[in-house]
Write an enzyme that holds these catalytic residues in place. Structure first.
Site, mmCIF file in Angstrom:
data_model
loop_
_atom_site.group_PDB
_atom_site.id
_atom_site.type_symbol
_atom_site.label_atom_id
_atom_site.label_comp_id
_atom_site.label_asym_id
_atom_site.label_seq_id
_atom_site.Cartn_x
_atom_site.Cartn_y
_atom_site.Cartn_z
ATOM 1 N N LYS A 1 -22.509 18.471 -93.214
ATOM 2 C CA LYS A 1 -22.034 17.227 -92.608
ATOM 3 C C LYS A 1 -20.505 17.149 -92.670
ATOM 4 C CE LYS A 1 -26.437 16.874 -92.322
ATOM 5 N NZ LYS A 1 -27.259 16.195 -93.285
ATOM 6 N N TYR B 1 -32.083 10.224 -97.227
ATOM 7 C CA TYR B 1 -32.282 11.309 -96.278
ATOM 8 C C TYR B 1 -33.776 11.643 -96.201
ATOM 9 C CZ TYR B 1 -32.022 15.816 -94.072
ATOM 10 O OH TYR B 1 -32.217 16.856 -93.205
ATOM 11 N N ARG C 1 -26.327 38.490 -103.822
ATOM 12 C CA ARG C 1 -27.146 37.291 -104.040
ATOM 13 C C ARG C 1 -26.574 36.482 -105.191
ATOM 14 N NH1 ARG C 1 -31.519 38.169 -106.882
ATOM 15 N NH2 ARG C 1 -32.205 39.895 -105.574
ATOM 16 N N ASP D 1 -26.410 12.044 -104.316
ATOM 17 C CA ASP D 1 -26.189 12.750 -103.053
ATOM 18 C C ASP D 1 -24.971 12.095 -102.402
ATOM 19 O OD1 ASP D 1 -26.171 13.584 -100.386
ATOM 20 O OD2 ASP D 1 -28.357 13.713 -100.261
HETATM 21 C C1 LIG Z 1 -28.386 16.395 -94.009
HETATM 22 C C2 LIG Z 1 -28.567 15.789 -95.338
HETATM 23 C C3 LIG Z 1 -29.231 16.475 -96.357
HETATM 24 C C4 LIG Z 1 -29.864 17.828 -96.141
HETATM 25 O O1 LIG Z 1 -28.918 18.816 -95.892
HETATM 26 P P1 LIG Z 1 -29.150 20.111 -94.960
HETATM 27 O O2 LIG Z 1 -27.848 20.778 -95.036
HETATM 28 O O3 LIG Z 1 -29.533 19.642 -93.602
HETATM 29 O O4 LIG Z 1 -30.263 20.889 -95.600
HETATM 30 C C5 LIG Z 1 -29.314 15.865 -97.605
HETATM 31 N N1 LIG Z 1 -28.797 14.638 -97.814
HETATM 32 C C6 LIG Z 1 -28.165 13.950 -96.859
HETATM 33 C C7 LIG Z 1 -27.611 12.595 -97.157
HETATM 34 C C8 LIG Z 1 -28.034 14.492 -95.582
HETATM 35 O O5 LIG Z 1 -27.412 13.785 -94.633
#
Ligand SMILES: *Cc1c(COP(=O)(O)O)cnc(C)c1O
Length: 389
Positions: A203, A106, A54, A178
């Site tokens: 992504k 998001y 962990r 982000d």
């Molecule tokens: C998909 C996404 C998230 C969340 O990520 P997960 O891996 O699905 O938990 C956060 N910010 C953006 C811009 C995203 O496209």
């Protein structure tokens, strides 16, 4: 190569080599999947840096080093998902603290801040971050975190990171960016002073739509300590196989982004020139509001394109959304394959309709995640779909 060598390398070299060294026990060039929960100790406390899965795992450590190298950060901390990474940052706040986030973001981040952290007394507001004055007016004495997405989702508005970092820091507010949409190939928020960079590695970084993951990159020892403590104590960790898959993805990030960008540019220009299409949202279009700022703070305009049909009825949008063959109708983005999405009912359904509309997100907006397929095939596919509109 050590971290100092890496500082002088270009993005393609960092993608392949940052944080990577041949496996010390066998010389394996690719980091093995260390599928283990625990590690032998020679005598109590005498171990090789790993105690329990962990807390850390060598495959995860290799991924963390790779992502940190790409973002130009000293620390990388990986999580089980992008939202787990966001969650860990928000957990560092305390009741009474306030988060100011962009209003075009998001949908899951909105849901997390409002519905999960709201009941614990952490408040949040969502504002248009296209002007510094607008952000300044929305700051409160209790604001502790500024949450930026740029380009935003799904309207790909470009936010001035440097100006907002300067504003936030002048008030002692931490800044998280982000960077999922842009990736470190196109933009490195730490260069603009951001304290924290967040990724959904699900992504572009993973890039093959086959794994869920998240990460936080930072130059702050203090933030890194807090986040590692949360990894150990709350345990939202990615498994070694997931780390391996993500690492396999990042090695080709630089070449994939080049193709994502060139395909998206061609598609945006094609859509803009077509009379059946209304507004096209893409930072690479000279006509787009954020174009100049994007050209200044980004090394490319990304793979995300949104548009409205000239007939902006839901029915017409639905006809286009259900008639492509190369583009798949699905949530998510950033994979090698092209995806089409209807934000109002899919990715952004967790944001109340009035708030969505107030933020400029039209109910008939179509969002494309442009993949790396052959450009002409993508355009022919859109052409056929538009003829059904
Ligand atoms: C998909 C996404 C998230 C969340 O990520 P997960 O891996 O699905 O938990 C956060 N910010 C953006 C811009 C995203 O496209």
């Amino acid at each position: 190569m050590n971290a100092d060598d890496m500082k002088h390398m270009g993005p393609g070299t960092r993608a392949v080599h940052a944080g990577q060294a041949p496996d010390p026990s066998t010389g394996a060039v690719m980091t093995p999947i260390y599928q283990t929960s625990t590690y032998a100790q020679a005598s109590p406390g005498d171990h090789k840096g790993f105690e329990y899965g962990r807390v850390s795992n060598p495959t995860r450590t290799a991924l963390e080093g790779n992502l940190a190298g790409l973002e130009g950060a000293t620390h990388g901390i990986c999580f089980a998902s992008g939202v787990a990474a966001t969650d860990a940052i928000a957990r560092c706040l305390r009741p009474g603290d306030h988060i100011l986030a962009s209003n075009d973001l998001y949908g899951g981040t909105y849901r997390l801040f409002r519905q999960v952290f709201g009941p614990f007394g952490i408040t949040s507001d969502f504002v248009d971050m296209s002007t510094v004055a607008g952000v300044e007016a929305a700051l409160k004495p209790e604001t502790k975190l500024l949450w930026i997405e740029t380009p935003t989702n799904p309207l790909v508005r470009v936010v001035d990171m440097k100006a907002l970092v300067d504003l936030a820091h002048s008030r002692g507010i931490a800044v998280a960016v982000d960077n999922t949409f842009a990736t470190p190939i196109l933009q490195r928020p730490i260069e603009f002073g951001a304290d924290l960079v967040v990724h959904s590695t699900t992504k572009y970084l993973g890039g093959h739509s086959d794994v869920i993951g998240g990460a936080v990159l930072t130059n702050s020892d203090e933030w890194a300590d807090k986040l590692r403590f949360l990894v150990k104590s709350a345990g939202a960790v990615p498994g070694p196989m997931d780390c391996f898959l993500t690492l396999r993805g990042t090695k080709t990030l630089d070449v994939r982004m080049e193709r994502h960008c060139s395909n998206a540019q061609a598609i945006a220009e094609y859509l803009e020139a077509d009379a059946r299409v209304g507004q096209v949202y893409y930072p690479g279009l000279a006509s787009f509001e954020g174009h100049e700022l994007a050209a200044r703070q980004m090394d490319g305009f990304g793979g995300m394109v949104s548009f409205l049909l000239a007939d902006d009825s839901i029915d017409a949008a639905y006809r286009v959304l259900s008639s492509t063959k190369v583009f798949t109708l699905a949530e998510s983005l950033g994979g090698v394959e092209s995806l089409m999405n209807h934000p109002a009912t899919m990715t952004h359904a967790s944001i109340p309709a009035e708030e969505r509309r107030a933020a400029g997100l039209h109910d008939a907006l179509i969002r494309l995640s442009v993949g790396i397929e052959t450009q002409e095939d993508l355009i022919r596919d859109l052409e056929a779909a538009l003829s059904k509109a």
